[in-house]
Structure formats: structure tokens, C-alpha cells
Design an enzyme around this catalytic site. Structure first.
Site, PDB file in Angstrom:
ATOM      1  N   GLU A 110      67.309  76.470   6.421  1.00 28.35           N
ATOM      2  CA  GLU A 110      68.616  76.524   7.092  1.00 28.35           C
ATOM      3  C   GLU A 110      68.461  76.442   8.612  1.00 28.35           C
ATOM      4  O   GLU A 110      69.354  75.957   9.302  1.00 28.35           O
ATOM      5  CB  GLU A 110      69.315  77.835   6.690  1.00 28.35           C
ATOM      6  CG  GLU A 110      70.818  77.728   6.597  1.00 28.35           C
ATOM      7  CD  GLU A 110      71.428  78.909   5.870  1.00 28.35           C
ATOM      8  OE1 GLU A 110      71.536  78.847   4.635  1.00 28.35           O
ATOM      9  OE2 GLU A 110      71.797  79.909   6.521  1.00 28.35           O
ATOM     10  N   LYS A 121      81.190  75.826   2.566  1.00 26.60           N
ATOM     11  CA  LYS A 121      82.085  77.004   2.469  1.00 26.60           C
ATOM     12  C   LYS A 121      83.539  76.544   2.618  1.00 26.60           C
ATOM     13  O   LYS A 121      84.414  76.948   1.858  1.00 26.60           O
ATOM     14  CB  LYS A 121      81.773  77.996   3.599  1.00 26.60           C
ATOM     15  CG  LYS A 121      80.582  78.912   3.376  1.00 26.60           C
ATOM     16  CD  LYS A 121      80.522  79.987   4.473  1.00 26.60           C
ATOM     17  CE  LYS A 121      79.331  80.914   4.342  1.00 26.60           C
ATOM     18  NZ  LYS A 121      79.280  81.998   5.308  1.00 26.60           N
ATOM     19  N   HIS A 168      49.068  76.621 -12.880  1.00 25.47           N
ATOM     20  CA  HIS A 168      49.203  75.993 -14.199  1.00 25.47           C
ATOM     21  C   HIS A 168      50.506  75.214 -14.294  1.00 25.47           C
ATOM     22  O   HIS A 168      51.003  74.954 -15.382  1.00 25.47           O
ATOM     23  CB  HIS A 168      49.119  77.070 -15.284  1.00 25.47           C
ATOM     24  CG  HIS A 168      47.813  77.813 -15.226  1.00 25.47           C
ATOM     25  ND1 HIS A 168      46.694  77.408 -15.917  1.00 25.47           N
ATOM     26  CD2 HIS A 168      47.430  78.904 -14.498  1.00 25.47           C
ATOM     27  CE1 HIS A 168      45.688  78.223 -15.644  1.00 25.47           C
ATOM     28  NE2 HIS A 168      46.112  79.142 -14.778  1.00 25.47           N
TER      29      HIS A 168
END
Ligand code: PA5
Length: 471
Positions: free
Chosen positions: A296, A439, A325
């Protein structure tokens, strides 16, 4: 063996001498960057405590607040069984990272006496309806304190959770609910300030100049930590100790400035992915917190002068040894587009001996008598070796042990590395216009007043074609 509070940034495997000339950096490349590093250092120092860099003061200016936090925390600990953080972004990732680092790894599964008297702890960031319901299925409302954390007081996720909680609290206790809520928010602005005044909640302030992702060392993180019995003085002392190291202008002595220099050079060389790979379950959510901070802060479309930038480095989280793995095959043999940071304690807080057995099966029997400590450390060193052998840039942060001091150092180190790197990239490290856009679009889609124009903009986007959807 270093002391328990030691912090070492080992960047050998970023250098040509170790990782090869094709990928690694020459000391001369770092030296050539010195003017830019000096400028970045000066920019960060000049910004100390100003604008959105109030977080640099947090190790020093919270004496009274810390006392108030400890008092509040001890009252909460004495009366509640469940402590629930409602928040998202920095308000959730920091508390989760510090909780996981410094509390028992199975904290919520232990009886209270084995939790040091601390309540069970939940951080509710997502608004998955199943998760919201699931929380209410496990807590007992009468024994719960909710800490609602939002700087803006307008974040849809957090405020929706607030409404859900208030609905239940009011149904159970009428207006007598102030004891169940502590608010952490801006001093003056936003809806939560109004609700604090109206409902009489105890409250803490997110200081000016402290954005969400830089807020873990203010009441956002310190209150949950204190409720959990974490040494918050130790966290701040650790941050101050790292700040002292970062006051060094010489990039060869300042770990965060050197890390920023290497990040900047890596990005210039097309290493657009950085992998954070702790070799400790206690540090696994430090990666999530780091991913927000790095992503951000540095992912920006424009420079400070408004010219196009489109910079940033994609943070990826991995866990050692688990992801050996899963992801390490890609890191070792895939594109040369990554830098891997290993993060590990030099000493784990527990030693666990692998029992002997299976002597007749040497492939298994050789493990007996070693410790899990040796095994995880050997696997980290072996992975570092394999990556280096295949010319993959990597570096290692080693903490003496995972404790409040080293966690404070680590948080502050990453914040400083981010600030220096942002300064070198010439961007605004502390805004998040891309988050704000999402937003605002959410507000428009849900019909919030004042977002009619945004709704029209969304309605005007081309309709999706059904023939491009399979199934
Ligand atoms: O770093 C930031 O500022 C953001 O990610 C915020 O933490 C997040 O959007 C939540 O915002 P608020 O604290 O206003 O609810």
C-alpha cells in the site's frame, strides 16, 4: 551466539560475490547510489514527526498514553473472557501479527490460567457473513469487550461489524453497554468520535500523522497487546533501539537504509516481487502486516510531482518450512523476478528433541536425537543455499529470539525501510488513493448519500457480456 535482543540484517546473498555476477549487486553499485541514499535519509529525517510521519515519534511520546492503556487493559483483563478487535487493514494486521508473535501459538485453546489471565482474542477484519456469525457462535456476549478500531470511522467493513455488535449488545443490555466497547479512533474527525460521545465508550486516540499501516505502535496495537499481557514497554523500547540504528546516516551501518537501497536496486533490475518467508510460526502474520505496509505504501501511479510512476513491488507471503513444499520450486527455478527475505529467530523459545526410533530404517532413524530446532534451522540454511546456488537474490533477518523488544525492532525496521524506499522512488509513501477508490465505489453501490455521481460512473461502465462467462 547473539543476545536475545539482537537484530541482524544479512545481505550477503544480494551481492555478486555470493549470488553471481549476473544477478547480484556490486558494492560499487551501492556506492554509486549514495547520493540518492543520502537524499532519502535526509527526506525521512526532515519529515520526522511531521505530516504523515508522526509514527516516528511513537517510541518516545506515549508515556501518559501507555499508563492509560495499562490501566484500561487491567480492567478489561479482570472482567472479560473474550477480547475482540473490529477493524481492517492496519487496524487488524498489526494486532494479529504481534499477538501471534508474542502469545502462545494455541492461545485461544488454553484455559485462562495458562493464558496468563488474558482473555481469548479474536481479530475480525473480513465481512464474510459466515465469519460474522461464527464469532457470535463462540463468544459469550456478557464476558466480551469489543475494541473497535478505525481512524476514519467510515470504513464500511468495520462500521458494519460495529452495527452487528451494537445490535446484539443493545438487545441484551439496553443502553447499558459502554462497558463492552472501547473505541480507538481519530481525536476529532469521523463517525466513531461522535459515537464515543453519544454512547459513552472509553476511547483512545490514533494520533495525527499515524496512518493505518504505520499504527501498530500507537493505541491501535498497544491496547490489544496490553490486554494480552504483552510487554508494551518492551515493544516501544525495541522500536526506539531500531530508531537509534536508523539515525545513522551511513547506509553501510543503517540496516533499514541498506535494505531500502537493495530493494530499490532490485526493483530497477526488474525484481518486481518480494517474498517474506519467516521460519517461525510466531512470525507468520508479520508477513501479512508487511505485505500491507510494502504494497500500500509503494504501489503508486504518480510521483510527488504528478508525473507517471507505476512503481511498487508485489509482496508475497510464504512460511518456512511449509512453503518449501509448495512455492520454493518456483523461487529456485522460475523467473528471475523475485527477492526472498528470510526471517527467523536465532533461538526458538522452546527446544524440542526428536525422539530416537526407527533405527532399522536409516532414512528416518537419522532424525532421532536431533531437535526440531536443528531441523527447521537446517532447512532454512539449506533453502538459502539452494536459492543462492541458483542465483536468486535473498537476504535474511535474524532476531536473537522472538520477544517484545525484537518485535518492536522488526516493526520499526520495516516502517523505516518502507519510508526510505518510498523517498527514493519519489512517491507519496503515506497515501492510498487506490484503496480510497474502492471504498468510494462500495459506498456508491450500497447507496450512501453523497456518492450519487460515483454510482452514475459505475452504472455507466460497459455491461458484462454473457458470452464471456462460462457456466
Ligand atoms: O493503511 C491504511 O491507512 C489503510 O489500510 C487503513 O488501515 C484501512 O483502510 C482502514 O482504515 P480505517 O482505520 O480508517 O478504518
Amino acid at each position: 551466539m547473539n543476545n536475545v535482543n539482537s537484530f541482524r540484517f544479512d545481505y550477503n546473498n544480494m551481492l555478486a560475490e555470493f549470488v553471481g555476477e549476473k544477478e547480484g549487486f556490486q558494492p560499487s553499485e551501492l556506492a554509486a547510489l549514495k547520493p540518492e541514499l543520502d537524499k532519502a535519509y535526509a527526506t525521512v529525517e526532515a519529515g520526522r514527526g511531521k505530516g504523515m510521519m508522526g509514527w516516528m515519534d511513537l517510541p518516545y511520546n506515549q508515556g501518559e498514553i501507555v499508563a492509560k492503556i495499562k490501566d484500561c487493559a487491567s480492567r478489561i483483563r479482570s472482567k472479560c473472557e473474550y477480547f475482540v478487535v473490529l477493524g481492517i487493514g492496519g487496524s487488524a494486521l498489526g494486532p494479529t501479527a504481534v499477538f501471534t508473535a508474542l502469545c502462545h501459538l494455541k492461545h485461544n485453546d488454553l484455559p485462562k490460567e495458562k493464558r496468563g489471565g488474558a482473555p481469548k482474542f479474536y481479530v475480525e477484519d473480513n465481512v464474510d457473513p459466515e465469519r460474522m456469525q461464527a464469532l457470535f457462535d463462540v463468544i459469550e456476549l456478557d464476558k466480551t469487550v469489543f475494541n473497535i478500531i478505525t481512524k476514519s470511522g467510515a470504513t464500511s467493513e468495520t462500521m458494519a461489524q460495529y452495527l452487528a455488535v451494537m445490535d446484539r449488545l443493545k438487545a441484551a443490555y439496553g443502553e447499558n453497554i459502554a462497558d463492552h466497547v472501547v473505541a480507538t479512533t481519530d481525536a476529532k474527525k469521523g463517525n466513531l468520535v461522535k459515537l464515543v460521545a453519544k454512547e459513552g465508550f472509553e476511547s483512545f486516540v490514533i494520533p495525527d500523522g499515524v496512518g493505518g499501516r504505520f499504527s501498530e505502535l500507537c493505541p491501535v496495537g498497544l491496547l490489544p497487546a496490553a490486554v494480552l499481557g504483552i510487554d508494551i514497554d518492551g515493544l516501544l523500547e525495541g522500536a526506539a533501539a531500531m530508531d537509534a540504528k536508523c539515525k545513522e546516516a551511513d547506509y553501510t551501518k543503517n540496516p533499514a537504509l541498506m535494505a531500502a537501497a537493495l530493494s530499490y536496486l532490485s526493483m530497477q533490475k526488474g525484481k518486481n516481487i518480494c517474498v517474506m518467508m519467516p521460519y517461525a510460526d510466531s512470525l507468520r502474520y508479520m508477513s501479512d502486516w508487511f505485505c500491507q505496509l510494502w504494497g500500500e505504501s509503494l504501489g503508486k501511479a504518480v510521483h510527488l510531482d504528478g508525473s507517471p510512476a507505476f512503481v511498487g513491488q508485489t509482496p508475497v507471503k510464504a512460511l518456512g518450512v511449509t512453503d518449501q513444499h509448495s512455492q520454493v520450486q518456483l523461487y529456485t527455478e522460475g523467473p528471475f523476478d523475485k527477492v526472498i527475505t528470510f526471517l527467523a529467530p536465532e533461538a526458538y523459545r522452546t527446544e524440542y528433541v526428536i525422539p530416537t526410533g526407527c533405527e532399522d530404517i536409516p532414512d528416518v532413524g537419522f532424525l532421532g536425537g536431533h531437535t526440531f530446532n536443528e531441523l527447521i534451522t537446517a532447512e532454512r540454511i539449506a533453502t538459502e543455499y539452494a536459492l543462492t546456488k541458483s542465483q536468486r537474490l535473498n537476504n535474511t533477518i535474524l532476531l536473537g529470539e522472538v520477544n517484545a523488544n525484537t518485535v518492536g525492532q522488526l516493526l520499526y525496521f520495516f516502517e523505516m525501510q518502507t519510508a526510505y524506499t518510498g523517498a527514493m522512488l519519489g512517491i507519496d509513501t503515506f497515501n492510498q488513493p487506490g484503496v480510497e477508490e474502492g471504498k468510494n465505489a462500495t459506498y456508491a453501490l450500497l447507496g450512501k448519500n453523497g456518492y450519487e455521481a460515483k454510482k452514475q460512473e459505475l452504472d455507466a461502465k460497459p455491461a458484462k457480456r454473457a458470452d464471456y462467462i462460462i457456466g
